[in-house]
Design an enzyme around this catalytic site. Structure first.
Site, short mmCIF file in Angstrom:
data_model
loop_
_atom_site.label_atom_id
_atom_site.label_comp_id
_atom_site.label_asym_id
_atom_site.label_seq_id
_atom_site.Cartn_x
_atom_site.Cartn_y
_atom_site.Cartn_z
CG HIS A 107 -1.98 -0.75 1.31
ND1 HIS A 107 -2.47 -1.65 2.30
CD2 HIS A 107 -3.05 -0.97 0.36
CE1 HIS A 107 -3.46 -2.20 1.99
NE2 HIS A 107 -3.86 -1.82 0.77
CB CYS A 416 -2.80 -0.54 -16.45
SG CYS A 416 -3.04 -2.20 -15.98
C1 PEP Z 1 -0.05 -5.47 -12.74
O1 PEP Z 1 -0.07 -6.58 -12.32
O2 PEP Z 1 0.61 -5.08 -13.75
C2 PEP Z 1 -1.12 -4.47 -12.16
C3 PEP Z 1 -1.37 -3.29 -12.86
O3 PEP Z 1 -2.25 -4.80 -11.41
P1 PEP Z 1 -1.59 -5.10 -9.84
O4 PEP Z 1 -0.17 -4.33 -9.80
O5 PEP Z 1 -2.52 -4.39 -8.92
O6 PEP Z 1 -1.53 -6.33 -9.39
#
Ligand code: PEP
Ligand code: MG
Length: 454
Positions: A107, A416
């Site tokens: 977090h 992302c």
């Molecule tokens: C990822 O896995 O790249 C992602 C964007 O999600 P998280 O970091 O929340 O697992």
């Protein structure tokens, strides 16, 4: 957690027996913390840190303390930093975080990244004590305690140069993201809470590319109900004012345990019952979220994204559930609409064979998880951190393959993962054909600036 009646009731019962509020609170929390600490599950025992944080925060209030817990501009040094202390601290005068433990995907790391606060994790016993001065180099992952004057001077120079770059980048913030030849790159933001949006102008981005909804679900309190979720999602759509908002359904498990929902102990692994697997195993939780999302969808351009998808049937079953939720809402007389349903591409099986997911409305490549799975290096493991290289040719090849498949089949593809926030990775991503990115809000200006040079 503070809204947990069980916790409060215990403290009030002790007050009724004649204890002071402070004693009652302290003793109740001590018992609760001891329970967490003795849990066989490492993730739950780590949660004791959150409880200590809450214990201390309430104690400070009971003792009448009103000043900031940490002076602005300080370097926080400790085992881990409680998220509430991060949020209570004024980072506007600088400051940094140096942790003996910690995790780059926890977090606090996400909060620090989105606010641009330098942070170094995994120092272990390398941090020998307390110093008047120290340098925290978040870029190199280094901490220099008691730096000599030459080093301070060198860093002061670098810091001034970085500030110049930031100032230069800032002029890009309110501009569209364009490459040198004028090609437009769609640039959205990753967020974890509605509060983050308070300081952001929607005109600085093309929408929200990833809302991590797990942050609405907190350990130790009841799961948010349909109305609570609806209000949070609606607030995001209203902020975006017609721009796309991609909300990811609950992605817990692995390094994001949720008591009562995720498996306990060793079974709660990155490779186990998590993400969409867990949601399909707990349809009542999934349905509540889908209903809240379908109701919020009338307030803007909402897309639903499924995490950790591995097999096409997970997408198909989710689509059926979403349709059912929409019909139920309609028969309950609640206004709603059916958002489109896309998937995270973060499991290698999907990145290697994207054609199995032709029914997805969109793909969003999650390089954080994709990298840990392809490189066989756990994302919360400090000792394997150097293998967490999203720019490795193997990952680049997968990204290019997914992008090419999407382009040929008219499936929008975005990326992302955190790699998109790092300017050095952008030429590689452009080369791989990526035209849509979602980045930490603090990275918007520097990503736009870097794109303008490509
Ligand atoms: C990822 O896995 O790249 C992602 C964007 O999600 P998280 O970091 O929340 O697992
Ligand atoms: Mg992920």
């Amino acid at each position: 957690m503070l809204q947990d009646d069980a916790l409060k009731a215990q403290a009030f019962a002790v007050v009724e027996q004649g204890s002071s509020a402070a004693d009652a609170w302290w003793n109740t929390l001590e018992n609760e913390i001891a329970e967490y600490v003795s849990s066989a599950d490492e993730n739950f025992s780590a949660k004791a840190a959150d409880l200590r944080d809450i214990r201390d925060r309430v104690m400070r209030t009971l003792e009448g303390e009103t000043k900031m817990p940490m002076q602005s501009g300080s370097i926080f040094v400790g085992e881990d930093l409680p998220p509430t202390l991060f949020l209570e601290t004024d980072w506007s005068q600088g400051g940094a975080i140096a942790l003996k433990g910690g995790s780059s995907s926890g977090h606090v790391a996400m909060l620090a990244r989105s606010r641009g606060v330098p942070m170094v994790i995994g120092l272990g016993e390398a941090w020998p004590g307390t110093y008047e001065n120290a340098i925290v180099d978040g870029t190199a992952g280094l901490v220099h305690p008691a730096p000599p004057p030459e080093l301070i001077a060198a860093y002061a120079k670098r810091s001034a140069r970085d500030a110049e770059h930031r100032d230069a980048d800032r002029q890009f913030l309110m501009q569209p993201a364009l490459r040198r030849d004028g090609t437009r790159v769609d640039l959205q933001i990753n967020i974890a809470s509605v509060e983050e949006l308070g300081q952001l102008d929607p005109a600085s981005c093309d929408g929200i590319g990833l809302m991590r909804s797990e942050f609405l679900f907190r350990d130790g309190v009841a799961l948010p109900n349909e109305d609570e979720q609806y209000r949070a999602y609606r607030a995001m759509l209203e902020w975006a004012n017609g721009k796309p908002v991609t909300i990811r359904t609950l992605d817990v498990g692995g390094d994001k345990p949720l008591r009562g929902l995720t498996s306990e102990g060793k079974k709660n692994s990155f490779l186990g019952l998590r993400g969409i697997r867990l949601l399909l195993a707990r349809p009542e939780v999934f349905r509540t979220q889908l209903k809240a999302l379908a109701r919020a969808a009338i307030h803007g351009n909402l897309k639903i994204m499924l995490p950790m998808v591995t097999l096409p049937r997970e997408l198909e079953q989710s689509a059926v559930l979403l349709d059912q939720c929409v019909s139920e809402l309609q028969s309950e007389g609640k206004v709603c609409s059916r958002p489109s349903l896309g998937i995270m591409v973060e499991v290698p099986a999907v990145a290697i064979a994207p054609e199995l997911f032709a029914k997805a409305a969109f793909f969003s490549i999650g390089t954080n998880d994709l990298t840990q799975f392809v490189m066989a290096s756990s994302r919360d493991e400090t000792s394997a951190a150097d293998l967490q290289d999203a720019a490795h040719p193997a990952i680049a090849r997968l990204i290019a393959g997914v992008t090419a498949y999407g382009r040929a089949n008219h499936i929008p593809v975005s990326l992302c993962g955190d790699m998109a926030s790092v300017p050095e990775n952008l030429p590689l991503l452009m080369e791989a054909g990526v035209t849509s990115l979602s980045v930490a809000p603090a990275a918007l200006a520097r990503v736009k600036s870097a794109l303008s040079k490509i």
